[in-house]
Design an enzyme around this catalytic site. Structure first.
Site, PDB file in Angstrom:
ATOM      1  N   ASP A   1     -25.452 -95.679  79.706  1.00 15.51           N
ATOM      2  CA  ASP A   1     -26.141 -94.912  80.635  1.00 15.51           C
ATOM      3  C   ASP A   1     -27.648 -95.251  80.119  1.00 15.51           C
ATOM      4  O   ASP A   1     -27.963 -95.687  79.168  1.00 15.51           O
ATOM      5  CB  ASP A   1     -25.855 -93.452  80.280  1.00 15.51           C
ATOM      6  CG  ASP A   1     -26.806 -92.417  81.098  1.00 15.51           C
ATOM      7  OD1 ASP A   1     -27.016 -92.553  82.188  1.00 15.51           O
ATOM      8  OD2 ASP A   1     -27.526 -91.624  80.199  1.00 15.51           O
TER       9      ASP A   1
ATOM     10  N   CYS B   1      -6.059 -66.856  88.740  1.00 19.67           N
ATOM     11  CA  CYS B   1      -5.501 -66.049  89.707  1.00 19.67           C
ATOM     12  C   CYS B   1      -4.117 -66.280  89.925  1.00 19.67           C
ATOM     13  O   CYS B   1      -3.439 -67.122  89.404  1.00 19.67           O
ATOM     14  CB  CYS B   1      -6.374 -66.337  91.239  1.00 19.67           C
ATOM     15  SG  CYS B   1      -6.150 -67.998  91.452  1.00 19.67           S
TER      16      CYS B   1
ATOM     17  N   CYS C   1       5.643 -92.174  49.490  1.00 20.66           N
ATOM     18  CA  CYS C   1       5.656 -93.729  50.309  1.00 20.66           C
ATOM     19  C   CYS C   1       5.863 -93.380  51.822  1.00 20.66           C
ATOM     20  O   CYS C   1       5.798 -92.184  52.325  1.00 20.66           O
ATOM     21  CB  CYS C   1       6.934 -94.392  49.826  1.00 20.66           C
ATOM     22  SG  CYS C   1       8.584 -93.564  50.350  1.00 20.66           S
TER      23      CYS C   1
ATOM     24  N   CYS D   1      -3.072 -69.774  90.388  1.00 24.29           N
ATOM     25  CA  CYS D   1      -2.886 -70.657  89.106  1.00 24.29           C
ATOM     26  C   CYS D   1      -1.420 -70.376  88.564  1.00 24.29           C
ATOM     27  O   CYS D   1      -0.747 -71.195  88.020  1.00 24.29           O
ATOM     28  CB  CYS D   1      -3.998 -70.082  87.885  1.00 24.29           C
ATOM     29  SG  CYS D   1      -5.625 -70.379  88.543  1.00 24.29           S
TER      30      CYS D   1
END
Length: 794
Positions: free
Chosen positions: A485, A13, A80, A16
């Protein structure tokens, strides 16, 4: 000034647009900002294209993301750490490239760039820097053939250079003791040395030219300067020494140095191929053909012709070509290369299978749900490739050191020549300077970290541990606190019937038969748990009639003409069923965090049975906590479940730090609080609700048996629901970190000791070349020892 249009994700919107504009205009060096909601983009004018990383960070903080893509690029010609630095700089200077990580060991770069940008600019920048590149494609048989041919070409060059150098070196050995008969004539030496110097050593001149053009230094520059000095001094002597006098020649030194460096590069390439074994083994799992079932019958077709929804037949002994769901048949499936699980798993209709797994003993008909790049196998390959191409934080420090290393070596070599001329004479001082240039080549320094990471991530993948980036691998070795958890991580994630108690007047078996009859048509997880319990106790009954579900309460139905009710306390209260007879049992089970249901018969004032449901522990959970304790790692349990349920699990496992009834956003806050106390935290989870905490932790580990959101939020994915993979992941990180430290130590010691020894004349150029080649090979070989790692108990 650089003008660029950036794709931005997440704008919905006008507000934003305002937020994005404020975030971008606040950045220094951004002069113009025009945000377009319709095209989801922003037009910017920047003082420096390197500011894109700052722009990306500012957008992230504002809640939006730059539209970007991540791809791997194969790069040629790097030798290298200096080459790595230069290739990265070239990539980061391309407008639209957000990040670039170049890996010397894999000869690849992981590039994050703006979606839709012209990628030709990437390859143009690499080519200009002297390192042609191409997109990395899956390792096919043809690609492997190309790699093998390239390795054979390197070996041929080594052999031919050695054959031409041998007469020069062998002729010099007797000359050291006064025997000059075997020495070749000067012009023959010139011819042989020139072929080695300018044909087989051409790669060093090309690399040196690109380094000089970009005003940097690399290994090629050191080798080119050192060997050219030896060749030029010898050639001067050939044409300036009076006739009849044998000139003093050093052709053998320059030729042998080039031969040794080529040998080192060949051995290094051969060893590095072994670091890619994990990728090759995974890509080799996917068959090229599939047996398609169609209206015309069965036919063998190329895998590219299989579409989503097609049915594929897999015979015993064949690899599964697609991800899908079994529609017919049953078999044992070996998924060891995908999950690290050593035992074949039983698969029946309705179960999912993955491409690359081996069908062992039954015919399967599989409906395709994913093909090509979308299969689990392809995702695993991409994760391993990404991890192997990414750069650990310690490597960034090494790269910064390497950036100033070559200029310092050139200065030391110049001082060795200049000051050494006062003590040793001009020619000996020049030879000392050549030895300094050769032995100081920073190959080992550039290979020390990436080779260990490549082998570590590869061996971890073989055991079911997918490490998404090198940073997660490096940080994991420091972890001192693991946060689990509960549901789906330490427990099975599905309920089981922990206890069934008859309360009278029925005995246990008739009461269980009534409950099973009522739940025969139910789909609730608790109903399935009860039916499994009844089956285990060999109690069977026909389904109840007039079955009804009472949402949030339970169910009811008719069994032998009687109305039977099964449900929670609230349902019993509504039915005015007196629960006093089960009060003691109720209190006992509730203290253990069990979920309770009662069985009642209509018209009877008291229940006839009590059922206690629990989420049972995984068999490996106890050993997991024990292994972590042995590693001196503290375990925490943070769960959204009740205090009683979390406490019961914690007590069984010996976890003393328990937080229950924690909301998803609060899990992340708990993790952040632990980090604020100085702990290095690993979070283990499997659900959407764990994603914020996984992102907040130093190291997030997600179970692949959980959600995609969790896996995308984690740095490490555990390919099976075995919590013992947690200490295994921490252990492989510790082993890998140990190898990195060993490699860096020896690389620095080698250069720190070798340079002064060469400067004072204790190392001749030929020996310096041999030692330089040996150092690179030893670093890669030390890293390859990680391939012997196995998780505890395997």
């Amino acid at each position: 000034m650089t003008a660029i249009t950036l794709p931005i994700n997440g704008m919905t919107c006008a507000s934003c647009v305002n937020r994005v504009e404020r975030a971008l205009t606040a950045l220094p060096g951004v002069t113009t900002v025009q945000v377009n909601l319709a095209s989801d983009s922003a037009y910017l004018e920047l003082d420096d294209p390197k500011q894109l990383s700052t722009v990306s960070a500012a957008l992230d903080q504002a809640g939006y993301q730059l539209g970007s893509e991540v791809r791997q690029v194969s790069i040629e010609g790097m030798s290298c750490a200096g080459c790595v630095r230069r290739a990265e700089t070239a990539l980061l200077n391309v407008p639209g490239v957000l990040n670039a990580e170049v890996n010397l060991a894999s000869q690849q770069a992981r590039i994050v760039y703006l979606a839709g940008m012209p990628t030709d600019d990437i390859f143009s920048a690499l080519k200009k820097a002297g390192y042609p590149g191409r997109w990395v494609t899956p390792v096919t048989a043809g690609e492997q053939d190309i790699q093998v041919t390239k390795l054979k070409g390197e070996r041929r060059h080594v052999i031919l250079a050695a054959v031409l150098s041998a007469p020069l070196a062998l002729g010099m050995l007797p000359a050291l003791f006064g025997y000059h008969e075997l020495m070749l004539p000067p012009l023959v030496q010139l011819l042989l040395a020139s072929i080695v110097q300018f044909y087989f050593g051409a790669r060093f001149y090309r690399g040196a030219w690109h380094a000089l053009r970009n005003r940097t230094g690399n290994m090629d520059l050191l080798v080119a300067i050192g060997t050219s000095a030896g060749w030029s001094l010898s050639t001067w002597h050939v044409f300036s020494t009076p006739a009849g006098v044998m000139p003093v020649l050093y052709y053998e030194a320059s030729a042998v140095i080039i031969s040794f460096v080529l040998l080192g590069k060949y051995l290094e390439s051969r060893a590095k191929r072994q670091t890619l074994d994990a990728i090759r083994a995974l890509t080799a799992l996917r068959p090229d053909m599939a047996r398609l079932r169609s209206a015309e019958g069965e036919k063998l077709v190329p895998l590219e012709q299989i579409n989503l929804g097609d049915q594929v037949l897999i015979q015993p002994g064949e690899r599964i070509p697609v991800d899908g769901i079994i529609r017919e048949g049953g078999s044992h499936v070996d998924e060891s290369m995908l999950t690290g699980e050593s035992l074949p798993a039983s698969r029946q209709p309705g179960d999912s299978v993955s491409a690359g797994a081996m069908n062992q003993d039954g015919m399967l008909v599989v409906e395709t749900t994913a093909i090509g790049h979308d299969t689990m196998l392809a995702k695993i390959v991409r994760l391993v490739e990404s991890a192997q191409a990414s750069k650990a934080p310690i490597q960034r420090l090494v790269d910064r050191v390497s950036a100033i290393f070559v200029p310092i070596v050139l200065l030391i070599a110049a001082l060795t020549w200049g000051l050494g001329s006062l003590w040793f004479g001009g020619e000996q001082a020049l030879l000392n300077a050549i030895a300094v240039l050769v032995i100081a080549c920073p190959c080992a320094l550039g290979l020390a970290t990436p080779t260990a990471i490549m082998v570590g991530t590869g061996v971890a993948a073989r055991h079911g541990i997918l490490i998404r980036d090198a940073q997660a691998l490096e940080l994991a070795h420091k972890v001192d606190t693991v946060v689990f958890d509960k549901t789906g991580t330490l427990t099975q994630g599905k309920p089981s019937l922990a206890a069934f108690a008859a309360l009278g007047p029925l005995q246990a078996e008739p009461a269980l038969a009534l409950a099973a009859a009522l739940q025969r048509n139910a789909e609730h997880p608790l109903a399935q748990a009860l039916l499994r319990y009844a089956s285990e106790h060999q109690v069977d009954a026909s389904a109840a009639t007039d079955f009804r579900v009472h949402a949030g309460l339970g169910a009811s139905g008719l069994v032998d003409g009687q109305r039977i009710w099964l449900g929670n306390r609230r349902l019993m209260t509504d039915l005015k069923v007196n629960l006093d007879s089960s009060a003691t049992l109720t209190e006992q089970h509730e203290s253990q965090g069990h979920t309770l249901s009662w069985l009642a018969i209509e018209g009877q004032p008291e229940p006839v049975a009590l059922m206690a449901f629990a989420d049972t522990l995984k068999p490996e959970a106890l050993d997991t906590i024990k292994q972590l304790r042995e590693l001196k790692i503290d375990s925490w349990l943070i769960s959204g479940d009740s205090q009683a349920a979390a406490q019961a699990v914690g007590e069984q496992l010996g976890i003393s730090h328990i937080e229950a009834q924690v909301l998803p956003e609060d899990k992340a806050r708990h993790v952040q609080a632990l980090r604020a106390q100085g702990h290095v935290v690993a979070m283990i989870g499997d659900g959407i609700n764990d994603a914020p905490a996984l992102s907040a932790a130093d190291v997030g580990m997600a179970m692949s048996t959980g959600t995609d959101v969790a896996m995308h939020s984690a740095g490490i994915t555990l390919m099976r629901g075995d919590p013992q993979l947690v200490p295994a992941a921490l252990d492989i990180s510790r082993h890998t970190w140990r190898k990195i430290r060993q490699n860096l130590f020896w690389a620095f010691v080698y250069n720190s000791l070798g340079i002064p020894l060469a400067a004072v004349g204790l190392l001749n150029p030929m020996l310096a070349g041999a030692l330089m080649a040996l150092s690179s090979v030893s670093v890669v070989s030390n890293a390859l020892l990680l391939k012997r790692w196995k998780p505890e108990g395997k």
